[in-house]
Design a protein around this motif. Structure first.
Motif, PDB file in Angstrom:
ATOM      1  N   HIS A   1      -1.319  -1.855  -1.290  1.00  0.00           N
ATOM      2  CA  HIS A   1      -0.371  -0.158  -1.280  1.00  0.00           C
ATOM      3  C   HIS A   1      -1.721   0.983  -0.229  1.00  0.00           C
TER       4      HIS A   1
ATOM      5  N   ARG B   1       4.903   1.221   0.278  1.00  0.00           N
ATOM      6  CA  ARG B   1       4.640   1.199  -1.538  1.00  0.00           C
ATOM      7  C   ARG B   1       5.765   0.128  -1.818  1.00  0.00           C
ATOM      8  N   GLU B   2       6.734   0.499  -1.281  1.00  0.00           N
ATOM      9  CA  GLU B   2       7.748  -0.308  -2.439  1.00  0.00           C
ATOM     10  C   GLU B   2       7.548  -2.311  -1.935  1.00  0.00           C
ATOM     11  N   LEU B   3       7.743  -2.435  -0.484  1.00  0.00           N
ATOM     12  CA  LEU B   3       7.554  -4.118   0.051  1.00  0.00           C
ATOM     13  C   LEU B   3       6.439  -4.574  -0.761  1.00  0.00           C
TER      14      LEU B   3
ATOM     15  N   ARG C   1       6.622   5.733   0.973  1.00  0.00           N
ATOM     16  CA  ARG C   1       7.291   5.034  -0.062  1.00  0.00           C
ATOM     17  C   ARG C   1       8.071   3.682   0.642  1.00  0.00           C
ATOM     18  N   LYS C   2       8.386   3.464   1.646  1.00  0.00           N
ATOM     19  CA  LYS C   2       9.142   2.495   1.703  1.00  0.00           C
ATOM     20  C   LYS C   2       7.450   0.904   1.639  1.00  0.00           C
TER      21      LYS C   2
ATOM     22  N   GLU D   1       0.098   2.646   3.109  1.00  0.00           N
ATOM     23  CA  GLU D   1       0.147   3.674   3.163  1.00  0.00           C
ATOM     24  C   GLU D   1      -0.620   4.730   4.009  1.00  0.00           C
TER      25      GLU D   1
END
Length: 791
Positions: A236, A228-230, A225-226, A240
């Motif tokens: 992406h 994908r956010e950064l 999740r981190k 991941e």
């Protein structure tokens, strides 16, 4: 998993050993020692009583001798070529009954004696090489025959309760030995003291190991999740996937820490050591299977799924992968439970059957999911029903059906008692599924990295990069798959030796060194040619007065010459002697000449076009009823773009042998002829003056030479004139013709000059006959009274 690393190291050792044996200088060969080795090998092969292990050792020794003989075949090659050239310089040997000068005869005899002495070690090495190769093939035949016999050997069935008691006794023995080891360890005060002294280390390793095992999955999800956010959208999936690898490596690290904690106690004994190895292999197998399942069949939909399986069936696919991991765990535990020494066949069959059954069951389930792929292609508008499956989906479907068949055959063979055949089918099948899964993930990683770096994700499906990387990864996986499916290490070394040996054309041998040298030199020459072409195109030729067609011809000529010189230099540098192919090439050239005469004719015509340049790129030409602009001239054909914006490919031979009209060869001027007709009775002088004025007023018409108005003649309906003008740019011919026609109509209207059109009078003879035909029935309204004529 331990077998995987074992095979990886084995393949690397094969490659390194082969390269070392190929590259090293063997020095002088002791043929007497070789003769003793060969005689001993011939005796062993003739007796046929040696074990497979002994035959493998003997084969390895023969392979080393064969490699030395192959190296020895290149002895004195440079000197042999020199002496051959000296003999050729003396001219052909005299025929029977003829003589030559005594000095020449003596020199020829000396050179031939020297040549025979130089070739003697080469011939001896070739004979020994053939002898070693023959012995190796005989040994391979014996081992393969034994393997085939064992494959169809019927043993005890695991379903027979008679064989269960020995297996239960073996289990009791294994656990009893394990308990005795730990009892002996803890009963010793010295061992307890060592354990207590290392207690902090043991507790720390145990705590960290348990923490990694329990928290690895949660940490992996948080990292995904981190990531994908950064990261940006293009990164992406890569981010991941990299974050998900925490769920792959952290459990392995945790398991290693727990094993290290047990090792730190000092309680390592044979049974405990085997148990720890089995538990670690089981852990790695389950972790890898779980990671592959979640990567190939994620819970969130993918833009480009790995495999054509519907969204609602992906949980079943994940469960199948989990089951394959459990089957691999069962194999590892069965290896531990089988006694290492003195185990009967009944015990191995009983203990391995649950693992084989699980492998067959879950392989069958996964194969059933793959055998019914869901196509991602949309049906065409005019197509009824579902879209046809793509090639990749069909291949995966066939692979799924093969998995189902092998799974059933393996389980049935294991149940009947053909344990060797079952072990030759099911474990390799599971390893093949794992290998291809890793290839799919690795190919996706490389493809996504390529798309992220190039920023060309939209056209990724049309790119050749995923195909090439996939082929390379499959090629790398082939040795692992070969070992999985029963190939011997000797088979791989034989293939590698054959590769290093190369192949022969007559007396010419092409080895990997020759090939790599040829490729390297040709690549450098090709790169230099492209650099020179780019320099000419962008730097030198634009500063000259050469027209664009001449610049293109010069650049193409440099390319052809550069490629030819690069190939010639590569062949010479690699030391490839093509003289032995001269006779074969001469024989083939006759047949190829007849079959490719049209292509050769077009090629030669293309060279002539580039040299003489009767047509150039950008010219407006007409050939064979085709009119348009030349867009490109290649070696075989010329591409012409017609005024309808269609491309016509014209063979170069047609441009040389046919009549070609080039409207813009020397300049852009061209003549335009416009026919004009006026009614009879019009003042012809006035018409000529008007047309002259209209032509001279148009800016595209050249005044010198002036426009010419021709009174062409007396037509059937009009007085015929022609306006003949020379245009500054013939490319604007149609537009100029339109402008002049508009101007003619406007001036003639203003001057009251009539532009006639054709008229015809129709005369009917005996019209009363057409009126009176009642038997034919009324066809239409009654005919009006006929006059003498109507227009």
């Amino acid at each position: 998993m331990r077998a995987f690393f074992y095979r990886l190291c084995l393949i690397l050792l094969i490659v390194c050993a082969g390269v070392t044996a190929w590259a090293q200088n063997t020095g002088e060969i002791d043929y007497e020692e070789w003769n003793n080795v060969a005689q001993r090998a011939e005796g062993v092969v003739a007796a046929g009583r040696a074990s497979n292990a002994a035959l493998e050792v003997l084969r390895e020794n023969l392979a080393e001798w064969r490699a030395r003989f192959l190296e020895a075949q290149d002895t004195n090659q440079t000197r042999i070529r020199t002496v051959d050239e000296q003999i050729e310089a003396l001219g052909p040997a005299p025929e029977e009954g003829e003589t030559e000068a005594d000095e020449l005869a003596l020199r020829r005899e000396q050179l031939e004696t020297q040549l025979a002495d130089l070739r003697a070690p080469v011939i001896r090495a070739e004979e020994a090489f053939s002898r070693a190769g023959g012995l190796i093939r005989e040994i391979d035949g014996i081992i393969r025959a034994r393997q085939a016999e064992d494959l169809f050997n019927l043993g005890p069935s695991p379903l027979n309760p008679v064989h269960w008691e020995p297996a239960l006794l073996a289990l009791q023995t294994t656990f009893r030995d394990l308990g005795q080891e730990w009892t002996r360890f803890f009963s010793s005060p010295a061992n307890r003291a060592v354990g207590l002294s290392r207690l902090p280390v043991i507790i720390g390793l145990t705590a960290l190991g348990i923490l990694f095992l329990l928290r690895a999955r949660r940490w992996s999800f948080r990292a995904q999740r981190k990531a994908r956010e950064l990261t940006a959208d293009t990164w992406h999936w890569l981010a991941e996937t990299l974050a998900s690898s925490l769920g792959l490596f952290l459990p392995m690290i945790g398991g290693g820490m727990l094993i290290a904690a047990v090792t730190a106690t000092g309680a390592i004994a044979p049974v405990t050591d085997r148990l720890l190895e089995a538990l670690f292999d089981a852990l790695v197998s389950m972790v890898v299977a779980s990671w592959l399942a979640n990567t190939l069949f994620p819970r969130t939909p993918l833009d480009r799924p790995f495999l054509p399986i519907a969204e609602d069936r992906r949980p079943a696919a994940r469960r199948a992968f989990y089951g394959l991991g459990i089957a691999a765990m069962a194999v590892s535990l069965a290896v531990f439970l089988v006694p290492p020494v003195g185990a009967d066949e009944d015990i191995e069959v009983i203990l391995f059957f649950p693992a084989l059954f699980l492998a067959g069951w879950f392989s069958f389930r996964l194969g059933r999911l793959l055998s019914e792929p869901v196509s991602r292609e949309e049906p065409a508008e005019h197509q009824e029903g579902p879209a046809e499956l793509g090639y990749r989906d069909r291949v995966i479907g066939v692979f799924g059906k093969i998995m189902m068949v092998l799974s059933v055959l393996g389980v049935v063979a294991a149940a009947i008692g053909y344990s060797v055949a079952a072990n030759a089918l099911l474990p390799p099948l599971v390893e093949t599924i794992g290998a291809f899964s890793i290839v799919l993930v690795a190919n996706r990683v490389l493809t996504e990295l390529y798309a992220a770096l190039t920023g060309n994700r939209e056209r990724l499906s049309e790119s050749l990069f995923p195909v090439l990387t996939g082929m390379l990864l499959v090629l790398i996986a082939l040795p692992f798959l070969a070992l999985s499916w029963g190939a011997r290490v000797a088979d791989l070394t034989e293939l590698w030796a054959t590769f290093l040996e190369g192949f022969s054309f007559g007396e010419t041998r092409i080895s990997p060194a020759n090939f790599l040298t040829f490729v390297a030199v040709f690549a450098v020459g090709f790169l230099l040619t492209r650099i020179i072409q780019g320099t000419l195109r962008n730097t030198i030729l634009p500063k000259t007065r050469i027209d664009p067609g001449g610049q293109t011809a010069a650049i193409s000529g440099v390319g052809y010459v550069g490629i030819f010189l690069a190939a010639l230099l590569a062949i010479t540098t690699a030391g490839i002697d093509l003289s032995g192919l001269a006779i074969v090439a001469g024989a083939l050239s006759v047949g190829i000449g007849f079959g490719l005469q049209t292509i050769v004719s077009n090629f030669v015509s293309g060279i002539i076009l580039l040299i003489e340049r009767p047509v150039s790129e950008g010219d407006w030409i007409e050939v064979g009823g085709v009119m348009g602009t030349v867009r490109s001239i290649s070696v075989r054909s010329t591409r012409i773009e017609t005024f309808d914006r269609t491309d016509v490919i014209v063979p170069n031979a047609d441009l040389i042998a046919s009549h070609v009209t080039n409207w813009t060869k020397t300049n852009l001027t061209g003549r335009l002829i416009i026919p004009v007709g006026v009614a009879y009775g019009t003042d012809t002088r006035k018409v000529q003056a008007i047309l002259q004025e209209i032509a001279e007023d148009h800016p595209m018409v050249i005044i010198k030479p002036p426009p010419l108005i021709v009174f062409a003649g007396f037509g059937a309906d009009s007085l015929d004139f022609e306006m003949r003008v020379i245009l500054r740019n013939v490319n604007f011919k149609l537009g100029t013709q339109t402008d002049l026609n508009h101007a003619i109509v406007e001036r003639f209207t203003a001057e009251g000059i009539e532009i006639p059109f054709a008229q015809r009078d129709v005369w009917l003879r005996n019209p009363e006959t057409l009126r009176g035909q009642p038997e034919a029935g009324p066809i239409g309204p009654p005919l009006p009274p006929m006059t003498e004529g109507s227009s």
